[in-house]
Design a protein around this motif. Structure first.
Motif, PDB file in Angstrom:
ATOM      1  N   CYS A   1      60.145   4.706  22.710  1.00 29.24           N
ATOM      2  CA  CYS A   1      61.516   4.323  23.061  1.00 29.24           C
ATOM      3  C   CYS A   1      61.560   2.862  23.518  1.00 29.24           C
ATOM      4  CB  CYS A   1      62.065   5.220  24.169  1.00 29.24           C
ATOM      5  SG  CYS A   1      62.598   6.821  23.545  1.00 29.24           S
TER       6      CYS A   1
ATOM      7  N   CYS B   1      64.059  10.134  25.271  1.00 27.42           N
ATOM      8  CA  CYS B   1      63.801   9.993  26.707  1.00 27.42           C
ATOM      9  C   CYS B   1      64.151   8.609  27.240  1.00 27.42           C
ATOM     10  CB  CYS B   1      62.344  10.334  27.004  1.00 27.42           C
ATOM     11  SG  CYS B   1      61.185   9.043  26.483  1.00 27.42           S
ATOM     12  N   GLY B   2      63.996   7.574  26.410  1.00 25.40           N
ATOM     13  CA  GLY B   2      64.318   6.224  26.875  1.00 25.40           C
ATOM     14  C   GLY B   2      63.178   5.539  27.604  1.00 25.40           C
ATOM     15  N   VAL B   3      62.108   6.260  27.929  1.00 26.75           N
ATOM     16  CA  VAL B   3      61.029   5.643  28.717  1.00 26.75           C
ATOM     17  C   VAL B   3      59.650   5.680  28.054  1.00 26.75           C
ATOM     18  CG1 VAL B   3      62.117   5.894  30.986  1.00 26.75           C
ATOM     19  CG2 VAL B   3      60.774   7.772  30.050  1.00 26.75           C
ATOM     20  N   CYS B   4      59.470   6.533  27.054  1.00 23.54           N
ATOM     21  CA  CYS B   4      58.135   6.598  26.437  1.00 23.54           C
ATOM     22  C   CYS B   4      57.852   5.274  25.702  1.00 23.54           C
ATOM     23  CB  CYS B   4      58.044   7.788  25.467  1.00 23.54           C
ATOM     24  SG  CYS B   4      58.990   7.580  23.949  1.00 23.54           S
TER      25      CYS B   4
ATOM     26  N   CYS C   1      60.991   9.030  19.241  1.00 25.04           N
ATOM     27  CA  CYS C   1      60.681   9.342  20.647  1.00 25.04           C
ATOM     28  C   CYS C   1      59.611  10.432  20.737  1.00 25.04           C
ATOM     29  CB  CYS C   1      61.948   9.798  21.368  1.00 25.04           C
ATOM     30  SG  CYS C   1      61.650  10.354  23.057  1.00 25.04           S
ATOM     31  N   SER C   2      58.667  10.242  21.672  1.00 27.69           N
ATOM     32  CA  SER C   2      57.613  11.248  21.794  1.00 27.69           C
ATOM     33  C   SER C   2      57.877  12.217  22.943  1.00 27.69           C
ATOM     34  CB  SER C   2      56.253  10.566  21.969  1.00 27.69           C
ATOM     35  OG  SER C   2      56.361   9.474  22.853  1.00 27.69           O
ATOM     36  N   ASP C   3      59.031  12.092  23.595  1.00 29.07           N
ATOM     37  CA  ASP C   3      59.326  13.016  24.692  1.00 29.07           C
ATOM     38  C   ASP C   3      60.818  13.367  24.710  1.00 29.07           C
ATOM     39  OD1 ASP C   3      58.866  14.597  26.863  1.00 29.07           O
ATOM     40  OD2 ASP C   3      58.851  12.955  28.330  1.00 29.07           O
TER      41      ASP C   3
HETATM   42 ZN   LIG Z   1      61.140   8.423  24.236  1.00 30.56          ZN
END
Ligand SMILES: [Zn+2]
Length: 359
Positions: free
Chosen positions: A76, A70-73, A59-61
């Motif tokens: 992810c 984060c689940g959205v980057c 994950c990058s965030d």
């Molecule tokens: Zn992420």
């Protein structure tokens, strides 16, 4: 935890009994050793934990307050879609085709033929050297989109000796920006050369109350207590034997064994009936049966399967010495179960020995 936690095709992200392990992983993230062996007995959520480690690592965030990804980057999203180019899964055919977590199968098909899904014959349990060679090729390249490359190897104790030797290259000269997670329920089966080059993490077991609560939410079976008793309290195994029908097969095997002891059932018919059941699993059940008998004889605690047979099958009918002989033989079978063995003949022999054990 995680936006995709409710998705049905995904694994379940965070299990209630893994919180302390998770905090310790997150706490040491940044200083992680490049190769970790993560261990837990089969059925306690080892795969779930390691997939969470992988997603967190990509994950990058990262959400530092909630200690989660984060689940959205982009990382992810690709991870969850089964198409992250920096995430690699090496496993045996059995895990690829029949493992309970789809995403593991999807990633592993980069390394093996998808046709194993429809394979009629037995699926291979070992991990061959070419998978490790292919992984090394990927691992020496720079990461594509994440800041690092991650590989899961499972079950790591199923690497054949050549594959384990090839893996040493990655353990001894780790490529930059890479993390290797080796998953094993039987780490003592790993070669010492591999063990000594990795950091070992043991996952915590849940309390009985935690498992009962979790199972009530995850299966409609009415046999939760028996399933837990038979799986040594392992939540995923308990759920699996309830849902797959294995609990029923085991109940029938134990009824059959009582019949064999009372000489009302044929040992040969019993082994024939088990032809399509995994041999190693049957041997584990039989070990459980014999241990039940030992406990019954020596502590008076009657096993669950004795309910209808106590009138003519009593523990004073078998000797400790014979019980331990049978148990020793089962240990030998369990050790050689991974090689070539005539399974039906082995079961015939065991059932006959059990029958002769009763005075
Ligand atoms: Zn992420």
């Amino acid at each position: 935890m995680g936006l995709l936690a409710k998705s049905t095709r995904m694994f379940e992200y965070m299990l209630p009994w893994q919180q302390a392990n998770w905090e310790s992983f997150v706490g040491s993230f940044g200083n992680l050793h490049h190769a970790q062996i993560i261990t837990a007995p089969e059925g306690y959520g080892l795969r779930e934990f390691c997939l969470s480690m992988a997603q967190y690592s990509l994950c990058s965030d990262i959400d530092k307050k909630k200690n989660t990804w984060c689940g959205v980057c982009q990382n992810c999203q690709l991870f969850s879609a089964g198409s992250h180019p920096d995430f690699h899964v090496i496993c045996n055919e059995l895990e690829s085709a029949q493992g309970r977590i789809d995403i593991i199968g999807e990633y592993s098909f980069r390394y093996q033929d998808e046709s194993v899904r429809d394979q009629k014959g037995p699926l291979k349990k070992i991990i061959p050297i070419d998978h490790i060679r292919a992984l090394i090729e990927k691992f020496v390249q720079r990461p594509h989109i994440a800041t690092r490359k991650i590989a899961l190897i499972l079950p790591a104790d199923r690497l054949n000796i050549n594959a384990a030797n090839a893996l040493l290259k990655l353990l001894e000269e780790p490529p930059e920006d890479s993390l290797l997670f080796l998953l094993s329920s039987e780490p003592s089966r790993l070669p010492p050369t591999v063990l000594s080059r990795c950091v070992q993490i043991q996952l915590q077991r849940p309390s009985h109350e935690q498992v009962q609560l979790w199972l009530k939410d995850h299966t409609a079976s009415e046999d939760i207590d028996l399933a837990l008793q038979l799986t040594d309290g392992a939540p995923f195994k308990a759920r699996q034997i309830c849902e797959s029908g294995l609990l029923q097969i085991q109940k029938e095997l134990f009824e059959g064994l009582v019949g064999v002891c009372r000489k009302t059932a044929s040992p040969y018919q019993l082994s024939k009936a088990l032809q399509n059941t995994d041999f190693e699993e049957v041997i584990k059940w039989l070990q459980g049966f014999v241990l039940d008998m030992v406990r019954w004889k020596n502590t008076g605690k009657s096993p669950w399967w004795s309910a209808n047979s106590e009138q003519d099958l009593k523990p004073d009918k078998f000797s400790n010495e014979r019980l331990f002989q049978v148990y020793d033989r089962l240990c030998v079978y369990r050790r050689i179960a991974r090689g070539s063995i005539n399974e039906e003949l082995a079961l015939d022999t065991i059932f006959l020995t059990i029958q002769k054990m009763v005075r």
